[in-house]
Design a protein around this motif. Sequence first.
Motif, mmCIF file in Angstrom:
data_model
loop_
_atom_site.group_PDB
_atom_site.id
_atom_site.type_symbol
_atom_site.label_atom_id
_atom_site.label_comp_id
_atom_site.label_asym_id
_atom_site.label_seq_id
_atom_site.Cartn_x
_atom_site.Cartn_y
_atom_site.Cartn_z
ATOM 1 N N SER A 1 -21.179 22.892 113.845
ATOM 2 C CA SER A 1 -19.846 22.803 113.249
ATOM 3 C C SER A 1 -18.742 22.642 114.281
ATOM 4 C CB SER A 1 -19.563 24.053 112.409
ATOM 5 O OG SER A 1 -19.633 25.229 113.213
ATOM 6 N N ALA A 2 -19.027 22.993 115.540
ATOM 7 C CA ALA A 2 -18.008 22.899 116.584
ATOM 8 C C ALA A 2 -18.677 22.775 117.944
ATOM 9 C CB ALA A 2 -17.097 24.125 116.559
ATOM 10 N N THR B 1 -8.579 12.559 115.551
ATOM 11 C CA THR B 1 -8.331 13.986 115.701
ATOM 12 C C THR B 1 -8.411 14.360 117.169
ATOM 13 O OG1 THR B 1 -9.323 14.400 113.534
ATOM 14 C CG2 THR B 1 -9.053 16.296 114.997
ATOM 15 N N GLY C 1 -8.316 17.632 120.083
ATOM 16 C CA GLY C 1 -8.253 19.036 120.455
ATOM 17 C C GLY C 1 -7.059 19.191 121.368
ATOM 18 N N GLY D 1 -6.265 24.261 119.118
ATOM 19 C CA GLY D 1 -6.521 23.813 117.756
ATOM 20 C C GLY D 1 -6.665 22.305 117.715
ATOM 21 N N THR D 2 -6.958 21.763 116.548
ATOM 22 C CA THR D 2 -7.106 20.318 116.393
ATOM 23 C C THR D 2 -6.041 19.768 115.459
ATOM 24 O OG1 THR D 2 -8.726 20.647 114.610
ATOM 25 C CG2 THR D 2 -9.588 20.349 116.837
ATOM 26 N N LYS E 1 -13.916 14.026 112.302
ATOM 27 C CA LYS E 1 -13.166 15.241 112.587
ATOM 28 C C LYS E 1 -13.801 15.990 113.758
ATOM 29 C CE LYS E 1 -10.363 14.340 109.299
ATOM 30 N NZ LYS E 1 -9.036 13.780 109.670
ATOM 31 N N ALA F 1 -13.984 19.705 116.101
ATOM 32 C CA ALA F 1 -13.788 21.150 116.086
ATOM 33 C C ALA F 1 -14.335 21.715 117.392
ATOM 34 C CB ALA F 1 -14.496 21.786 114.890
ATOM 35 N N ASP G 1 -15.151 25.449 119.545
ATOM 36 C CA ASP G 1 -15.295 26.897 119.544
ATOM 37 C C ASP G 1 -14.654 27.436 120.827
ATOM 38 O OD1 ASP G 1 -16.045 29.525 119.644
ATOM 39 O OD2 ASP G 1 -18.174 29.183 119.320
#
Length: 349
Positions: A149-150, A230, A232, A261-262, A314, A316, A318
Amino acid sequence: MSEFFSQSPVLVTGANGYVASWIVKKLLDAGNTVHATVRDRDNEDKVGHLKAMAASSGGKLCLFNANLLDEGAYDEAILGCEIVFHTASPFVVRGVKDNEKDLLEPAKLGTKNVLDAVNRTETVKRVVLTSSVAAIYGDSEDLQHAGKSAFDETDWNLSSSAVHQPYSYSKTIAEQLAWQMNKGQNRWQLLTINPGLVLGPTLGNTGSESMRIFKDLYDGKLFPAAPDLTFGIVDVRDVAKAHLLAAFTENASGRHITVAGTMSYLDIATVLREHFKDKAKLTPKFTAPKSILWLVAPLFGITRAFISKNVGYKLAFDNSYIQRDLGMKFDDLDKCLIDHFAQVIGTKN
């Protein structure tokens, strides 16, 4: 005494750069003696802001000439230093004519030259390398292929090359070389800071790619529609703080994703229009169709491979490790964007 104070001199390479200038400022404000390397210490346009910062701080600035590609160029500047911040590396993603000469060679050979100097200098205990999330991933679609997920610090950019995303490849090979050289000895410790797109005000006259991105927004080059990209994002002041935490936190180690954040182009534009009103009226309001971007990309010097692998995906990240390892707390991204844009358009908030 400041938690960011060293009794010994502290070396900062590429000291007049966008991120490095903020590192130098924080070190000087903490009372350090900063050995700062630049290409030309007599160029007031490039180093005047560093001298001004030193004059108004409790620290001491010592400027040294050094070229990334010159063997032994850092030997004088590094004398007596326990901490080395290696920030010097080209950040150019547009208009590169020779990937090898303009990006890959300076990034890799420059890192080697600095770390060779570290190996020759017995006083050095810790090196903080300015890397990038570009060494974590190459294309936005990589996250989908990674099956997570990230992105985190265990990830490495495996999709870039000398011809595809050469800037990202340059950051990857430079960091890999640094870890390789670190493993070849047992005296000095290596930590890396891996920021995303760095935004926020600049201290000097040195331009940055991020300043050019905002100028594109202001000039209407992305009006009325922008690519669905997108980013970071992190405040330049936070990136500088992360470097100091990495240098002075006793048990810190490893790589550190430095992303607050993104946001997409449209997310950024929304914040700017809400705060600046008419001054940001030429910021994008819609998402440009990917199919059209793919067709026209070569006309703007953008590869179709970049469009295919990045638009519409997208991202993401961590960032929990940097918070645990360094105690890092990130500032508000809206404030970062507002401060950055205000400087670009020459207004005060």
